[in-house]
Design a protein around this motif. Structure first.
Motif, PDB file in Angstrom:
ATOM      1  N   MET A 110       0.803  -1.214   0.000  1.00 25.97           N
ATOM      2  CA  MET A 110       0.000   0.000   0.000  1.00 25.97           C
ATOM      3  C   MET A 110       0.839   1.269   0.000  1.00 25.97           C
ATOM      4  SD  MET A 110      -3.155  -0.854   2.565  1.00 25.97           S
ATOM      5  CE  MET A 110      -2.033  -1.046   3.958  1.00 25.97           C
ATOM      6  N   THR A 111       2.028   1.235   0.594  1.00 27.92           N
ATOM      7  CA  THR A 111       2.772   2.483   0.791  1.00 27.92           C
ATOM      8  C   THR A 111       4.021   2.621  -0.081  1.00 27.92           C
ATOM      9  OG1 THR A 111       4.004   1.538   2.668  1.00 27.92           O
ATOM     10  CG2 THR A 111       1.940   2.691   3.158  1.00 27.92           C
ATOM     11  N   ASN A 112       4.578   1.533  -0.606  1.00 24.49           N
ATOM     12  CA  ASN A 112       5.681   1.686  -1.551  1.00 24.49           C
ATOM     13  C   ASN A 112       5.139   2.295  -2.840  1.00 24.49           C
ATOM     14  OD1 ASN A 112       7.880   0.810  -0.051  1.00 24.49           O
ATOM     15  ND2 ASN A 112       7.644  -1.327  -0.673  1.00 24.49           N
ATOM     16  N   PRO A 113       5.855   3.229  -3.453  1.00 23.71           N
ATOM     17  CA  PRO A 113       5.326   3.940  -4.624  1.00 23.71           C
ATOM     18  C   PRO A 113       4.840   3.019  -5.739  1.00 23.71           C
ATOM     19  CG  PRO A 113       7.326   5.006  -3.850  1.00 23.71           C
ATOM     20  CD  PRO A 113       7.186   3.739  -3.053  1.00 23.71           C
ATOM     21  N   ASP A 114       5.538   1.916  -5.968  1.00 25.12           N
ATOM     22  CA  ASP A 114       5.142   1.008  -7.047  1.00 25.12           C
ATOM     23  C   ASP A 114       4.391  -0.214  -6.539  1.00 25.12           C
ATOM     24  OD1 ASP A 114       7.235  -0.104  -5.715  1.00 25.12           O
ATOM     25  OD2 ASP A 114       8.477  -0.495  -7.476  1.00 25.12           O
ATOM     26  N   GLY A 115       4.016  -0.189  -5.256  1.00 26.22           N
ATOM     27  CA  GLY A 115       3.290  -1.320  -4.689  1.00 26.22           C
ATOM     28  C   GLY A 115       4.125  -2.558  -4.497  1.00 26.22           C
ATOM     29  N   ALA A 116       5.459  -2.421  -4.533  1.00 23.76           N
ATOM     30  CA  ALA A 116       6.341  -3.587  -4.412  1.00 23.76           C
ATOM     31  C   ALA A 116       6.332  -4.125  -2.990  1.00 23.76           C
ATOM     32  CB  ALA A 116       7.768  -3.214  -4.800  1.00 23.76           C
ATOM     33  N   VAL A 117       6.337  -5.449  -2.859  1.00 25.47           N
ATOM     34  CA  VAL A 117       6.388  -6.077  -1.540  1.00 25.47           C
ATOM     35  C   VAL A 117       7.739  -6.732  -1.277  1.00 25.47           C
ATOM     36  CG1 VAL A 117       3.902  -6.500  -1.499  1.00 25.47           C
ATOM     37  CG2 VAL A 117       5.436  -8.260  -2.413  1.00 25.47           C
ATOM     38  N   ASP A 118       8.679  -6.586  -2.238  1.00 25.24           N
ATOM     39  CA  ASP A 118       9.969  -7.254  -2.089  1.00 25.24           C
ATOM     40  C   ASP A 118      11.034  -6.353  -1.476  1.00 25.24           C
ATOM     41  OD1 ASP A 118      10.209  -5.533  -4.214  1.00 25.24           O
ATOM     42  OD2 ASP A 118      11.243  -6.968  -5.529  1.00 25.24           O
ATOM     43  N   ARG A 119      10.650  -5.174  -1.030  1.00 20.27           N
ATOM     44  CA  ARG A 119      11.606  -4.305  -0.333  1.00 20.27           C
ATOM     45  C   ARG A 119      10.897  -3.533   0.772  1.00 20.27           C
ATOM     46  NH1 ARG A 119      10.837  -1.563  -5.226  1.00 20.27           N
ATOM     47  NH2 ARG A 119       9.988   0.550  -4.996  1.00 20.27           N
ATOM     48  N   PRO A 120      11.633  -3.141   1.803  1.00 18.54           N
ATOM     49  CA  PRO A 120      11.018  -2.469   2.957  1.00 18.54           C
ATOM     50  C   PRO A 120      10.336  -1.153   2.598  1.00 18.54           C
ATOM     51  CG  PRO A 120      13.159  -3.348   3.550  1.00 18.54           C
ATOM     52  CD  PRO A 120      13.030  -3.497   2.054  1.00 18.54           C
ATOM     53  N   CYS A 121       9.361  -0.798   3.430  1.00 15.93           N
ATOM     54  CA  CYS A 121       8.593   0.436   3.231  1.00 15.93           C
ATOM     55  C   CYS A 121       9.060   1.493   4.242  1.00 15.93           C
ATOM     56  CB  CYS A 121       7.103   0.158   3.392  1.00 15.93           C
ATOM     57  SG  CYS A 121       6.655  -0.481   5.031  1.00 15.93           S
ATOM     58  N   GLY A 122       8.385   2.626   4.219  1.00 12.84           N
ATOM     59  CA  GLY A 122       8.768   3.728   5.097  1.00 12.84           C
ATOM     60  C   GLY A 122       8.694   3.377   6.575  1.00 12.84           C
ATOM     61  N   HIS A 127      11.599   2.085  11.880  1.00 14.83           N
ATOM     62  CA  HIS A 127      11.548   1.101  12.973  1.00 14.83           C
ATOM     63  C   HIS A 127      12.488  -0.051  12.618  1.00 14.83           C
ATOM     64  CE1 HIS A 127       7.731   3.290  13.174  1.00 14.83           C
ATOM     65  NE2 HIS A 127       7.708   3.023  14.452  1.00 14.83           N
ATOM     66  N   LEU A 128      13.761   0.284  12.395  1.00 22.50           N
ATOM     67  CA  LEU A 128      14.706  -0.679  11.837  1.00 22.50           C
ATOM     68  C   LEU A 128      14.839  -1.950  12.667  1.00 22.50           C
ATOM     69  CD1 LEU A 128      17.517   1.828  10.809  1.00 22.50           C
ATOM     70  CD2 LEU A 128      16.004   0.584   9.258  1.00 22.50           C
ATOM     71  N   VAL A 153      19.093  -8.420  17.590  1.00 26.75           N
ATOM     72  CA  VAL A 153      19.095  -7.281  16.678  1.00 26.75           C
ATOM     73  C   VAL A 153      19.300  -6.016  17.501  1.00 26.75           C
ATOM     74  CG1 VAL A 153      17.853  -6.041  14.870  1.00 26.75           C
ATOM     75  CG2 VAL A 153      17.467  -8.491  15.180  1.00 26.75           C
ATOM     76  N   ARG A 154      20.261  -5.196  17.098  1.00 25.71           N
ATOM     77  CA  ARG A 154      20.586  -4.003  17.864  1.00 25.71           C
ATOM     78  C   ARG A 154      20.720  -2.792  16.932  1.00 25.71           C
ATOM     79  NH1 ARG A 154      18.988  -7.002  20.967  1.00 25.71           N
ATOM     80  NH2 ARG A 154      19.920  -7.808  22.904  1.00 25.71           N
ATOM     81  N   ALA A 155      20.391  -1.621  17.468  1.00 25.92           N
ATOM     82  CA  ALA A 155      20.565  -0.378  16.727  1.00 25.92           C
ATOM     83  C   ALA A 155      22.049  -0.067  16.588  1.00 25.92           C
ATOM     84  CB  ALA A 155      19.857   0.762  17.454  1.00 25.92           C
ATOM     85  N   THR A 156      22.385   0.724  15.589  1.00 23.02           N
ATOM     86  CA  THR A 156      23.779   1.144  15.366  1.00 23.02           C
ATOM     87  C   THR A 156      23.808   2.657  15.152  1.00 23.02           C
ATOM     88  OG1 THR A 156      23.818   1.042  12.954  1.00 23.02           O
ATOM     89  CG2 THR A 156      24.141  -1.033  14.137  1.00 23.02           C
ATOM     90  N   PRO A 157      24.982   3.271  15.277  1.00 27.00           N
ATOM     91  CA  PRO A 157      25.083   4.704  15.001  1.00 27.00           C
ATOM     92  C   PRO A 157      24.896   5.042  13.529  1.00 27.00           C
ATOM     93  CG  PRO A 157      26.944   3.931  16.319  1.00 27.00           C
ATOM     94  CD  PRO A 157      26.238   2.718  15.803  1.00 27.00           C
TER      95      PRO A 157
END
Length: 206
Positions: A110-122, A127-128, A153-157
């Motif tokens: 719904m939110t990727n410009p081309d409707g792609a589901v094979d890559r992360p969205c905004g 919320h990495l 899984v941990r955040a990084t700088p």
């Protein structure tokens, strides 16, 4: 100066699905949120309403009540590994994880410009840690916790990057394969001081 949302609008925002941002409310409440730029109406049937990035920011700014004064609401949270309590397992957790992952794929559509589901969205890019952890748990990887070895899984700088640790090289390679399949870029690195191997993963843009 933009007025803050009303108490009723904040309640609708707070109750939004934590992964997809799907909203439930009266037509008047939803229309008011759309007018303020905090929600959008999906053009395809059933024309549900979802939080915009601005709406997500409002939701995250709403303070959570003290943990000891409210009962567990049952809201799904991806396990990042290393939580104090032992990892939850069993059929119920499996259903929750699968449902959350399917919801995330729908959010991509719904939110990727081309409707792609094979890559992360905004949402995933803001919320990495939670997004990477959900991809791993949905693929069957076990999070670390208590006496259990597993991923962490941990955040990084670094902007748009998380670190993923695993108990051995084979597990680390398996985590890398899962993240790549979920639309992330992942490469192995070595910590200079501890010599521990880890993945540096970031959402793929193309």
């Amino acid at each position: 100066m933009t007025r803050p949302p009303s108490a009723a609008q904040r309640r609708v925002i707070e109750a939004a699905d934590p992964v997809t941002g799907r909203l439930r409310g009266t037509p008047a409440q939803l229309a008011a949120l759309v007018k303020r730029g905090l929600a959008f109406r999906h053009p395809r049937p059933p024309h549900d309403h979802f939080l915009t990035p601005a709406g997500h920011r409002v939701r995250e700014a709403i303070p959570e009540p003290p943990a000891d004064s409210t009962p567990d609401t049952g809201v799904f949270t991806a396990r990042v590994g290393g939580e104090e309590e032992p990892p939850v397992s069993g059929p119920a957790r499996l259903r929750e994880v699968r449902g959350a992952w399917q919801g995330l794929l729908e959010l991509r559509r719904m939110t990727n410009p081309d409707g792609a589901v094979d890559r992360p969205c905004g949402w995933e890019r803001t919320h990495l840690v939670r997004a990477a952890a959900l991809a791993l748990e949905a693929a069957g990887h076990r999070p670390a916790g208590g006496d259990t070895d597993g991923y962490r899984v941990r955040a990084t700088p670094q902007p748009e990057a998380v670190a993923v640790y695993a108990p051995h090289s084979a597990a680390l390679a398996a985590c890398a394969a899962t993240l790549q399949e979920a639309g992330w870029q992942a490469g192995e690195y070595t910590e200079p001081r501890t010599r521990a191997r880890f993945l540096l993963a970031s959402p793929r843009r193309v």
